[in-house]
Design an enzyme around this catalytic site. Structure first.
Site, PDB file in Angstrom:
ATOM      1  N   GLY A  59      -4.502   3.632  -3.834  1.00 16.22           N
ATOM      2  CA  GLY A  59      -5.862   4.348  -4.203  1.00 16.22           C
ATOM      3  C   GLY A  59      -5.685   5.609  -4.750  1.00 16.22           C
ATOM      4  N   ASP A  90       0.754  -1.259   0.111  1.00 17.46           N
ATOM      5  CA  ASP A  90       0.104   0.230   0.163  1.00 17.46           C
ATOM      6  C   ASP A  90       0.669   1.346   0.001  1.00 17.46           C
ATOM      7  OD1 ASP A  90      -2.309   1.672   0.590  1.00 17.46           O
ATOM      8  OD2 ASP A  90      -1.952   1.587   2.761  1.00 17.46           O
TER       9      ASP A  90
END
Lengths: 353, 1355
Positions: B696, B418
């Protein structure tokens, strides 16, 4: 640094700085480097060589004689007789002669040998009751089920000693005779004691407590093993202390052999008197055999083995030869390794990327 | 409250049914089996009524056993393990006398030991669960019983009770919020325990109950709730409240779930709907699938093979038995008749088969599984204990939450990471800025001298003490009152959606929805432009110590397409001004044409910033005249009210006014990387681990981070960006990328061949000491046939966006994607959903057969963490959800290198060595029986004493190998970090695979042959000194056993590479214990008591006193060990592994100091410096690291005049919806491809605006791209405008001169479009007049004069 063990501070949960927890234990990390491995190999080869030579020389000084008497000479009649089980009760004696061309120096040991007799079958080995042979009276009349299938005879009388091992005890007996150069025949005196491990004779096999009874009385209510001619308390008529479970022949037999071909100690030459003070002199010998043990059913052979001993046992050629072979192989390997190291690995040549 | 954490996942399938069962047993009330609930009816304040339904009580029970049930239940569970059942089966076999070749205790002792170790472990675990259950169950809560509040334990809270919660209390059960002390029945909760999100969420009670307020009224509340049965959906609740014959719908918005914490709310009252095990928290716990390592799987396969082998051995021996019984045994029957049930040799063979299965079962030793578990447990503790994985800032040590995966850490090939919170700290810091062509914030760290941090406090009492800035020039510039600088910071203090909270005077807390904004506003605050508070219509700031209230006219909110936000404010002087900040690409093309020179300088700065990996924003402003404002606001209102395409219309309206702006400058925000991220990534990629970043974030942000953490470097041959929107385009882009790779690598191969060879020659001369990254590369290329995708040379990177990824993950594209992506050194997937993260992981798992590791910190990483082979959670700020789902957790990304390269590598190495040795020793041990079978008539007689068989695996040989498995190290930890290549054997699975297994087995069998035949050959002829033959069974057994113990001990000594005190203790101790135990077992004492059990009496002493026995043992040992030694030495000499080399150099170094190391550190330092030097050359992605990571909609929230408190919290709420809303944004983006200008039906903008707007946005504009205005037209308009606005400008300047401090107000009245489109002459005249007196004035110098720009301050 140190041990900041204040349990409230910002480092409260910091793991201890111990060598163990941080995997920093002092340690020795050896490596197979040339200066350890190669000398080790050469040294090992040398040691094996020396041992091998020494053992070989020792073995060469021993003498051994093996005599297969199964159907030798007059024993062939007995051999034929023993084929038939119905004559099992019938005694048979035979005589075998042999010649020793070199004096057996020192202590001479007399063995009987059997071939193809499987004392090492699982069920055979288990078929004994050590509690009985250690002299427990309760077990005497009531042998444990270990002894299957020789616990009781068909009348339900308990067998002592029970079990397949005892039942199949080797029951040939020998008397050795020496024919002196003058033609005089004299018996070779044998010590029939001290044939067993000390622990077997004194711990593992005990007679039931006799009290003021005779051994025969103690064994009353038991039956001798099916294949035996004599009861256990009467195995050695010559020496009453050698009867019962502590009979040495029994003990020797009860120490099961690991392999199907084996020999067991029968006696030791008694060197007390002439002409046997230095061993067995060369000359003609004969053995009077009371031929009882049938080997024909299982295609076995019976032997008599006479041997002198060294510190590592009779004429055992395997050990010195194995050492010599190993030594030469190690030496070969050492040479190969040295060459390989010299050509490829010297000074960590290969250790560079 | 750590309920979740305490439940080991692997038990869950078992636990749940048991728990249910127990519930029925213990609850008493629930005598019948619980039927499936279809609907839940709860009546408030009516225990009798609710008891009819027998809802679960609030007592939770995560423990599995109590004192009575422990033994049966635990045993039942343990026998569900295949291994244990197998041993139980063996035990049963052993109880059949005809088969039993071994006493029953040879199996039952180890089995009991194993079972009891496991049982103790289970019991301890359960004890702690009991403790935590008790603690939770005994928490106090206030329950409204019979009209008064009473303290009650949590476990006694019943469904239908009304309980009172106070601030910062845990919610005891799933509650329906009835009323709260806050207005409108609002209350705020933190759900970190539940879903990992730390931001607060708002819950609101149904309005009718909100009015009830205090307990006195609540007592009479008798509403009935009918709702769905318990489930595990955290974000959904559906029910109805019936009260006073009315129905009120209930939703999740009315629920307080167990596990949440009440915040910022004095107190609230709730009705218990679900209690205890029915709560959503409990319904959600567990259910993770049990992960197994590849070694586990391999081990299971091998164990199956061994079973097969065992059966084969059994069959061979059974056939042997049949033949023997027929040929020999039948004749031997007079001495040993067959057992009664045996009537022929075939049946005997059948029995013998089973007997041999029993004897030979030790090839699959029972202790294998236990030992593996123990070793893994040890490794886990080492991870937990590692100080170098302890983060002192957050006081968190690393934690191995799963103890079964350690060795797989040494085999990782792919890391999926991430970004936010994992690679970065999620802390934004205002790092640099460019104001009117002047760049600030450049810190000269010459010669490591640390630049001094600026101290703002004397200058500004409101400054944030945590703010760091190093460039004094900027502060100087503010202090001297440079107008541009002031305007710059004014913009930052006004143009944002931050909410402020001022508890006491001067103690400002900003609640920013994106950390970028927070950083900017904080920067402005420190430089004297302090944002104090806002109302829907005003913004209060303190500018250089003076409080100024601006009226906020409009917020032109951010969205992903606009990539900018603006505010329109009226200053106290009444001037209206638009402030805009946004992505440089977007803002720069909306500037007034006279900004050209400034644009070019600023974009140079922007490029520099972007190259440093900073996130940049461009700032601009525009003055609006009252008329313009009126006109626009009318059009805005119109768009706002539109029912269809409101978004588009608003965007068009916004677009209209955000034109002709004047550039102020740019900011650069550093998305602070976590400490050591660069080094870690460099190291891991040197260890041949491929790192994929799944984030994201936007592409630009992600790419920037990629560069700043050195995942992407300028050395890379090419960086491919896949951003197609259709299947075809994605496919095409992927293919093109691949073709290009092949092409490039071929070209590179050609080029480097000769060069590499030349380098090699050179290296050879220099004794090959030099380790050059490029040489290695070159040599690799020499060997690689090109064209093959696996052997692509050159470094490539792939960047793929979420929507392209969605296509790439479709079934028919998968392999194409994998092929391309895996040829790349770095892959960045941006704008991916949590689900896609998991899909990518699954994809690699499926196609690559490689070990994957996922690391993340947020709730959105959970799916990825769960689906990867190894999940690592960063225990950071984003809550604990990721940690709870993870297998390992620690606080900093950089610990990953230690986890993998040190702990993982060691674990793998140790496990492999352990397994190799373990199989070896058991084969050596067991196969002796096989050889003996040929001599004992295949009667299943064992070679050894049965006690030896019992104890061999659990006592004589277990500890040394355990010590090796726990403590062994081939190279010290710092070495494995220095030489990341040491990690490769694990990835290639070199240390333990089928080949290695067969080598071990072969070695074991060889040893067994030696161990049987050497004693056989020696002993069958040998005698004791007193003539007693040595060929008896017991002597043979003791000799072989002793030789075996010695040989395997020597072998473990050879295998052990790291002799700690424990290794010494265990190795010597094991040999010692063997002799001690043997002498004890062969002693008289035991024999006297159990003559039939200990019939080896005296064997030890009789055997071991014989020199020939020792000669035999020595010979056997030499024959067993010497070939192994020679083989190892040869291998070390001819084909040394890297670890051997490192060890060797270590040894050599210890002897003589050698200068320098050929450390890999040099290698990556090299790359670092190269990229540093070439940063400027980077093309494509250099600008527009647009920093807004936030969502739109906040402007509306602020201006709508809602309760400000509510909105500040809703803000947090919005932020949490991050992941779902980007899809919407995407959808919207697709829709807005039509130019918004054309769709503007109601745009009654002032004529000059509509005229100038399009004309000036001549440079290629995305949104306004439809205008094709001719140049003549443009210049005409410009001249016309300039003439008309000239006086106005002068007026402004004059007012400035009189009141320099209130300069903003002047701007607000100016007609911005006119004011800034000055002709060249005007500009040249006015500034020179003013410079003397209005140096600080901000707006008077439209930056059109090229000559001035580089030195605006020096003139």
């Amino acid at each position: 640094m140190g041990k900041a063990k204040d349990r409230t501070g910002p480092l409260a949960r910091r793991p201890d700085n111990s060598a163990f927890k941080q995997q920093r234990l002092p340690a020795w990390s050896p490596m197979l480097t040339a200066n350890t491995v190669l000398p080790f190999f050469y040294l090992l080869a040398l040691m094996c060589l020396l041992l091998g030579v020494w053992l070989l020389l020792t073995v060469q000084s021993t003498q051994e004689l093996k005599l297969d008497y199964t159907d030798l000479g007059s024993c062939s009649e007995c051999y034929e007789l023993r084929k038939n089980v119905s004559y099992a009760e019938q005694g048979c004696r035979c005589k075998v002669e042999f010649y020793i061309d070199q004096t057996f120096k020192g202590d001479v040991f007399f063995y009987y040998g059997l071939r193809n007799f499987h004392q090492n079958l699982r069920r055979y080995m288990d078929s004994r009751d050590d509690a009985q042979t250690v002299g427990r009276e309760s077990q005497l009349k009531n042998p444990s089920t270990y002894c299957e299938p020789f616990i009781k005879d068909k009348d339900g009388v308990p067998i002592a000693p029970c079990g397949a091992v005892a039942n199949s005890m080797f029951n040939d007996s020998f008397s050795f005779n020496y024919q002196t150069s003058s033609g005089h025949i004299m018996p070779v005196p044998l010590l029939r004691k001290g044939l067993t491990w000390y622990t077997d004779k004194n711990i593992k096999f005990r007679n039931p407590k006799t009290g003021n009874q005779t051994l025969a009385q103690v064994f009353e209510g038991t039956r001798q093993p099916l294949y035996w001619q004599k009861p256990v308390y009467d195995l050695d008529p010559s020496d009453p202390t050698n009867n019962g479970f502590i009979n040495e022949d029994l003990i020797v037999w009860m120490r099961e052999a690991a392999f199907p071909n084996f020999k067991k100690l029968y006696g030791i030459l008694n060197r007390a008197g002439d002409p046997f003070t230095h061993g067995l002199p060369k000359g003609n010998y004969s053995i009077q055999i009371s031929y009882n043990f049938p080997v024909q059913p299982f295609q076995g052979r019976k032997l008599v083995v006479l041997t002198t001993l060294t510190w590592f046992g009779g004429q055992n050629l395997f050990l010195p030869i194995a050492y010599l072979v190993t030594s030469s192989l190690i030496l070969l390997m050492a040479v190969v390794l040295t060459v390989a190291w010299w050509k490829f690995g010297k000074d960590g040549k290969n250790m560079k990327e | 409250m750590t309920v979740l954490k305490d439940i080991p996942e692997k038990w869950f399938p078992v636990v749940l049914p048991i728990q249910k069962k127990k519930k029925t047993g213990f609850g008493g009330k629930q005598s019948k089996k619980k039927r499936t609930e279809e609907e839940r009816k709860v009546k408030a304040n009516d225990r009798e009524h609710n008891e009819k339904f027998q809802y679960a009580s609030n007592c939770i029970m995560t423990s599995k056993y109590n004192i009575l049930t422990f033994l049966p239940v635990n045993l039942f569970e343990q026998f569900q393990e295949v291994a244990n059942t197998y041993f139980l089966f063996l035990l049963i076999l052993q109880l059949i006398p005809q088969i039993s070749s071994l006493s029953w205790f040879t199996t039952i002792v180890p089995l009991a030991l194993v079972l009891s170790i496991t049982a103790v472990k289970d019991a301890t675990d359960d004890y702690f669960r009991h403790k935590s259950d008790n603690q939770v169950n005994n928490r106090q809560s206030q329950v409204l019983i019979r009209g008064s509040l009473q303290n009650e334990k949590w476990m006694n809270v019943k469904v239908g009770d009304i309980i009172k919660l106070e601030n910062n209390q845990f919610v005891a059960a799933d509650l329906l919020l009835l009323s709260s002390t806050e207005p409108h029945g609002l209350c705020y909760i933190e759900t970190a325990e539940l879903d990992g999100e730390t931001n607060m969420k708002v819950r609101q009670s149904v309005s009718v109950t909100a009015e009830l307020g205090d307990p006195n009224n609540l007592v009479s509340f008798d509403g009935e709730v009918v709702c769905e049965p318990p489930n595990n959906k955290l974000d959904r609740f559906c029910g109805t409240l019936y009260w006073h014959d009315k129905k009120y719908p209930l939703s999740n918005q009315n629920m307080l779930l167990r596990g949440c914490v009440l915040r910022n709310t004095e107190a609230c009252y709730g009705l218990v709907i679900f209690a205890g095990p029915d709560t959503k928290l409990m319904q959600n716990s567990g259910r993770t699938k049990f992960k197994r390592t590849s070694i586990d799987r391999l081990m299971n396969t091998l164990v199956l093979w061994i079973f097969g082998f065992l059966v084969c051995m059994g069959l061979i021996l059974a056939v042997g038995n049949a033949v023997w019984e027929q040929e020999v045994g039948s004749l031997f029957q007079s001495y040993l008749p067959w057992d009664p049930p045996v009537d022929n040799f075939l049946f005997s063979a059948f029995l013998s088969f089973w007997s041999y299965i029993i004897i030979l079962n030790t090839v699959v030793p029972i202790s294998l599984y236990v030992s593996v578990e123990v070793i893994r447990l040890g490794h886990s503790y080492f991870i937990n204990w590692d100080r170098r994985m302890f983060c002192s800032q957050c006081n968190t040590a690393a934690e191995a939450r799963t103890t079964t995966l350690n060795e797989e850490l040494g085999q990782v090939e792919y890391i999926f990471s991430d970004k936010t919170g994992t690679l970065t700290q999620n802390i934004m810091s205002f790092n640099k800025c460019s104001i009117y062509g002047q760049t600030y914030g450049e810190v000269m760290d010459t010669l490591g001298k640390k630049p001094k941090r600026l101290d703002f406090t004397p200058f500004n009492p409101l400054a944030d003490p945590d703010f760091r800035f190093y460039d004094e020039k900027l502060l100087e510039s503010v202090k001297v009152g440079d107008s541009h600088t002031h305007e710059f910071f004014r913009l930052l203090s006004l143009c944002h959606t931050v909410m402020s909270e001022e508890k006491s005077e001067g103690e400002l807390v900003y609640k920013a929805q994106s950390p970028d904004e927070g950083a900017l506003v904080t920067a402005a605050r420190n430089f004297g432009f302090v944002f104090r508070s806002r109302t829907p219509g005003t913004i209060t700031t303190t500018e250089m110590g003076r409080t100024v209230v601006y009226s906020l006219l409009a917020i032109l909110d951010f969205n992903n397409i606009r990539k900018r936000m603006s505010v329109i404010v009226r200053n106290p002087e009444g001037k209206i001004r638009l402030y805009c900040k946004g992505a440089d690409t977007v803002v720069l093309e909306r500037l007034h044409s006279c900004n050209q020179e400034l644009i070019s300088i600023t974009s140079d700065h922007l490029n520099e910033y972007a190259a440093d990996g900073l996130r940049t924003l461009a700032l601009a402003y525009r003055e609006l005249s009252e008329d313009e404002w009126e006109a626009w606001s009318e059009s805005h209102r119109c768009a706002d009210k539109a029912t269809d395409c409101r978004e588009d219309r608003l965007a068009a309206a916004y677009d209209k006014i955000e034109q002709d702006m004047m550039l102020l400058g740019a900011t650069a925000i550093e998305d602070k990387l976590q400490e050591g991220v660069q080094e870690t990534i460099a190291l891991l990629s040197l260890a041949n681990i491929k790192i994929w970043v799944l984030t994201g974030d936007k592409q630009e942000t992600a790419v920037n981070i990629g560069y700043s953490c050195k995942m992407l470097t300028d050395d890379m041959t090419e960086v491919f960006i896949i951003s197609g929107h259709t299947v075809q385009s994605v496919r095409q882009e992927l293919r093109r990328a691949r073709e290009r790779m092949i092409e490039l690598s071929r070209a590179k191969d050609e080029g480097t061949k000769g060069w590499a060879e030349a380098r090699f020659m050179g290296n050879g001369l220099k004794d090959g000491q030099e380790k050059d990254g490029r040489t290695g590369e070159g040599s690799k290329q020499l060997n690689s046939p090109c064209g093959d995708m696996d052997n692509i040379s050159g470094e490539f990177a792939l960047i793929i966006s979420g929507h392209s990824l969605a296509h790439a993950l479709e079934a028919d594209m998968e392999s194409e994607f994998v092929l391309t992506a895996c040829a790349c050194k770095a892959v960045i997937c941006c704008r991916v959903t949590p689900l896609q993260k998991a899909q990518v992981v699954e994809l690699i798992k499926k196609h690559k057969n490689a070990v994957t590791l996922a690391i993340g910190d947020g709730a959105n990483d959970v799916s990825m963490i769960k689906s990867a082979h190894i999940g690592v959670g960063i225990s950071g700020q984003e809550g604990i959800q990721a940690v709870l789902a993870s297998d390992y957790s620690f606080a900093q990304f950089r610990f990953l290198q230690r986890l993998l390269l040190v702990h993982g590598r060691w674990s793998y190495l140790r496990m492999c060595r352990f397994l190799c040795y373990f199989f070896y020793k058991n084969f050596a041990f067991t196969m002796v029986h096989f050889w003996f079978g040929f001599f004992c008539g295949f009667s299943a007689q064992t070679v050894y004493d049965q006690y030896f068989i019992t104890l061999y695996n659990i006592v004589y040989t277990s500890l040394p190998v355990l010590a090796m498995g726990v403590f062994d190290q081939d190279v010290p930890d710092h070495r494995s970090l220095e030489y990341p290549k040491l990690y490769e054997p694990g990835q290639l699975n070199l240390l333990f695979n089928k080949k290695e297994f067969f080598i071990c087995i072969a070695q074991g069998i060889y040893t067994s042959v030696v161990l049987f035949f050497v004693p056989y050959a020696v002993l069958s002829n040998a005698t004791q000194i007193n003539g007693v033959p040595l060929a008896d069974y017991q002597t043979f057994a003791v000799t072989t056993a002793t030789a075996l113990v010695i040989v395997v001990s020597v072998q473990i000594a050879l295998d052990t590479g790291f002799w700690t005190i424990f290794n010494h203790m265990f190795v010597w101790g094991s040999v010692g214990s063997y002799f001690t135990i043997m002498f004890a077992l062969h002693s008289q004492t035991l024999f006297r008591i159990f003559p039939n059990q200990f019939h080896f009496v005296g064997s030890a002493q009789n055997t071991l006193l014989q020199p020939v026995v020792w000669l035999t043992i020595a010979l056997a040992t030499a024959i067993c060990v010497v070939p192994v030694l020679a083989f190892r030495f040869l291998k070390l000499d001819l084909k040394p592994q890297l670890s051997d080399t490192v060890r060797y150099t270590q040894l050599v170094r210890q002897k003589r100091r050698k200068p320098g190391g050929r450390s890999m550190g040099g290698a990556w330092r090299g790359t670092g410096s190269v990229s540093e030097g070439r940063l400027g050359a980077r093309g494509g992605s250099r600008r527009s690291g647009y920093a807004f990571s936030h969502q739109e909609g906040f402007g509306e929230l602020i201006t709508s005049g809602k309760n400000m408190r509510l909105s500040s919290l809703a803000l947090a709420n919005f932020a949490s919806k991050h992941s779902s809303s980007w899809i919407e944004t995407l959808r919207r983006k697709k829709n807005t491809h039509t130019p918004p200008n054309t769709s503007g039906e109601c745009s009654p903008a002032p004529s000059n605006m509509s005229g100038t707007g399009p004309a000036l946005s001549n440079s290629s504009s995305v949104l306004g791209g439809s205008q094709e205005t001719s140049i003549e037209e443009e210049s005409n308009t410009a001249v016309e405008l300039s003439s008309s606005s000239h006086p106005a400008t002068l007026e402004v300047n004059e007012s400035k001169a009189s009141a320099p401090d209130s300069s903003t107000s002047a701007a607000a009245t100016t007609d911005s479009s006119g004011g800034w489109t000055l002709s060249l002459e005007t500009v040249q005249e006015t500034p020179f007049d003013q410079r003397g007196f209005a140096r600080a004035s901000y707006s008077s110098d439209p930056p059109c004069d090229a000559r001035e720009l580089p030195h605006p301050h020096t003139k």
